[in-house]
Design an enzyme around this catalytic site. Structure first.
Site, mmCIF file in Angstrom:
data_model
loop_
_atom_site.group_PDB
_atom_site.id
_atom_site.type_symbol
_atom_site.label_atom_id
_atom_site.label_comp_id
_atom_site.label_asym_id
_atom_site.label_seq_id
_atom_site.Cartn_x
_atom_site.Cartn_y
_atom_site.Cartn_z
ATOM 1 N N ASP A 171 0.844 -1.105 0.083
ATOM 2 C CA ASP A 171 0.108 -0.003 -0.118
ATOM 3 C C ASP A 171 0.872 1.325 -0.068
ATOM 4 O O ASP A 171 0.609 2.104 -0.578
ATOM 5 C CB ASP A 171 -0.950 0.192 1.222
ATOM 6 C CG ASP A 171 -2.046 -0.874 1.180
ATOM 7 O OD1 ASP A 171 -2.165 -1.736 0.104
ATOM 8 O OD2 ASP A 171 -2.782 -1.061 2.177
ATOM 9 N N ARG A 228 0.845 4.254 16.666
ATOM 10 C CA ARG A 228 0.158 4.963 15.566
ATOM 11 C C ARG A 228 0.465 6.581 15.920
ATOM 12 O O ARG A 228 1.075 7.422 15.270
ATOM 13 C CB ARG A 228 -1.085 4.834 15.257
ATOM 14 C CG ARG A 228 -1.390 3.666 14.592
ATOM 15 C CD ARG A 228 -0.649 3.274 13.319
ATOM 16 N NE ARG A 228 -0.955 2.153 12.494
ATOM 17 C CZ ARG A 228 -0.234 0.999 12.752
ATOM 18 N NH1 ARG A 228 1.204 0.984 13.320
ATOM 19 N NH2 ARG A 228 -0.489 -0.293 12.162
ATOM 20 N N ASP A 274 -6.462 3.001 11.493
ATOM 21 C CA ASP A 274 -5.222 3.736 11.466
ATOM 22 C C ASP A 274 -5.327 5.150 10.786
ATOM 23 O O ASP A 274 -4.856 6.055 11.274
ATOM 24 C CB ASP A 274 -4.131 2.858 10.774
ATOM 25 C CG ASP A 274 -3.771 1.706 11.359
ATOM 26 O OD1 ASP A 274 -3.820 1.787 12.734
ATOM 27 O OD2 ASP A 274 -3.346 0.653 10.964
ATOM 28 N N SER A 310 -2.760 -9.388 5.659
ATOM 29 C CA SER A 310 -2.226 -8.022 6.059
ATOM 30 C C SER A 310 -1.494 -7.914 7.345
ATOM 31 O O SER A 310 -2.344 -8.411 8.377
ATOM 32 C CB SER A 310 -3.212 -7.038 5.925
ATOM 33 O OG SER A 310 -2.760 -5.884 6.492
HETATM 34 N N1 ARG Z 1 -7.186 -4.121 14.167
HETATM 35 C C1 ARG Z 1 -5.967 -3.604 14.713
HETATM 36 C C2 ARG Z 1 -6.265 -2.121 15.071
HETATM 37 O O1 ARG Z 1 -7.052 -1.268 14.764
HETATM 38 C C3 ARG Z 1 -5.188 -3.767 13.806
HETATM 39 C C4 ARG Z 1 -4.667 -2.684 12.620
HETATM 40 C C5 ARG Z 1 -3.720 -3.365 11.796
HETATM 41 N N2 ARG Z 1 -3.100 -2.121 10.864
HETATM 42 C C6 ARG Z 1 -2.524 -2.564 9.736
HETATM 43 N N3 ARG Z 1 -2.138 -1.413 8.938
HETATM 44 N N4 ARG Z 1 -2.435 -3.738 9.307
HETATM 45 O O2 ARG Z 1 -5.290 -1.598 15.987
#
Ligand code: ARG
Length: 414
Positions: A35, A115, A144, A193
């Site tokens: 991505d 994050r 995210d 992912s």
């Molecule tokens: N569901 C989790 C969260 O919201 C995992 C996020 C994973 N992020 C990713 N870019 N693969 O924190």
């Protein structure tokens, strides 16, 4: 901070009259995955930025991921930064999370908590590079994007989210990547992912999107299948003011301690979670996580709190912990409520010092013993062989206990 500039691209353009036109620059939060890699040519072609600067923040992801990001950036971006933030991640983010028993619907918050830190580091590069925009590669369906932008939107920069704005499907994205000469081979080999840092590894997508699908064993990387984890390990985890400081008396940094526990507990099949998660937007998602160290530390920490905190503190702290976890999940650690919750939590953690003996075996981290100089427990008082408390005093108490329930039943005798 590792900074690599690729000289081959022009840093400015000259127009016919020789006057220098300022180049437009954008900084991209870069993981090295498909991505964010696809975002680089898109930012140039569609958004017309002259220069794309990539930033990868090291929060304990595997060295191979960092290397892959660096190698890919070398061919795709104009300048790349790798910023080592592991210690800050442990001390400023994971330690408060441990004190708050961080858990959102059973998720130990590993990705969520990283994050805001990643976003802040990207902002620092933006200031240093004098860019006009900040970009991320998050889609419009997940959490995210909200966590990043909660930080980015407090700045003067324009925000670019190509994945969300172009609404690309996975196959369109792959097609575009192929056109751009981006290597997509690993994307076909690993249809999931994955996001990994020191605290946890999350696995989503592909067949796992069907909650009725039993995850194949190969989605797991940090943990042995509990049924196959034969060996046992008993260890003492020592805490000082709410945070783990040593294993079996060996002092180590938070970073080393978490790494060691991930290793020894992962081998014993500890720390797998498979859950239905309520995303911030309201979508439900099936999520799989691995977090061996988090399971051991949080289980031990809660047990130690039970030994040293009062009943009232413990009960109220559950509410505070749950409010804290919700803010962390939403990426709102800058919210003033969070500082207020931290103040309460830190007051309680002053006494959370002691040692917890944990047995790691076949997927379970079990508390076997605990001790603390601040224990509220008194063996003498609770023992059946001691007379320092006069049991007869409890009779008056018992006359009032349940009084209203008896009144309700019209049975008013004591
Ligand atoms: N569901 C989790 C969260 O919201 C995992 C996020 C994973 N992020 C990713 N870019 N693969 O924190």
């Amino acid at each position: 901070m590792l900074e690599v500039a690729y000289k081959r691209r022009k840093l400015w353009k000259r127009c016919y009259f020789g006057e220098v036109i300022v180049v437009s620059k954008v900084v991209l939060s870069y993981s090295g995955g498909l991505d964010t890699s696809v975002c680089i040519p898109i930012l140039r072609e569609r958004y017309k930025y002259d220069k794309v600067i990539t930033v990868t923040v090291d929060v304990g992801q595997p060295q191979s991921d960092l290397k892959k990001a660096e190698t890919r950036a070398a061919t795709l971006s104009d300048k790349h930064y790798t910023i080592d933030s592991k210690e800050e991640f442990v001390e400023q983010y994971l330690f408060p999370l441990i004190k708050a028993n961080g858990s959102y619907e059973g998720y130990t918050l590993g990705q969520a908590i990283a994050r805001p830190l990643i976003a802040k580091k990207v902002l620092e590069v933006a200031d240093r590079e004098g860019v006009s925009a900040i970009a991320h590669g998050c889609t419009g369906k997940g959490n995210d994007q909200l966590r990043f932008e909660a930080i980015f939107r407090a700045s003067k920069y324009k925000i670019r989210a190509p994945m969300r704005e172009l609404n690309l499907t996975r196959s369109e994205e792959i097609e575009y990547a192929l056109e751009q000469g981006i290597d997509v081979s690993t994307t076909f080999e690993k249809p999931y992912s994955v996001d990994e840092n020191l605290w946890s590894r999350s696995i989503e997508g592909g067949r796992l999107e069907d909650p009725a699908c039993v995850p194949p064993e190969d989605v797991y990387k940090w943990t042995t299948a509990p049924t196959k984890a034969e060996t046992k390990l008993q260890l003492n985890l020592d805490f000082k003011r709410g945070v783990p400081v040593s294993i079996d008396g060996r002092h180590s940094s938070g970073l080393e301690l978490i790494r060691e526990l991930n290793e020894v507990a992962g081998k014993r099949g500890i720390g797998r979670t498979d859950l239905m998660e309520d995303r911030i937007l309201g979508l439900k998602a099936r999520e799989i996580y691995e977090h061996p160290a988090a399971t051991v530390i949080l289980t031990a920490h809660k047990d130690l709190e039970a030994l040293v905190l009062t009943r009232k503190e413990r009960k109220f702290k559950e509410l505070v912990d749950s409010a804290w976890a919700e803010l962390a999940y939403e990426g709102l650690l800058e919210e003033p409520l969070c500082a207020a919750l931290d103040a309460f939590i830190n007051t309680t953690q002053e006494r959370v010092t002691g040692s917890v003996t944990m047995l790691l075996h076949k997927g379970l981290a079990t508390v076997r013993a605990r001790s603390s100089p601040n224990a509220l427990y008194s063996e003498e008082l609770v023992s059946f062989n001691d007379k320092s408390l006069d049991q007869r005093d409890a009779e008056g108490f018992s006359k009032y206990h349940g009084f209203q329930s008896r009144a309700y039943r019209k049975f008013v005798k004591y």
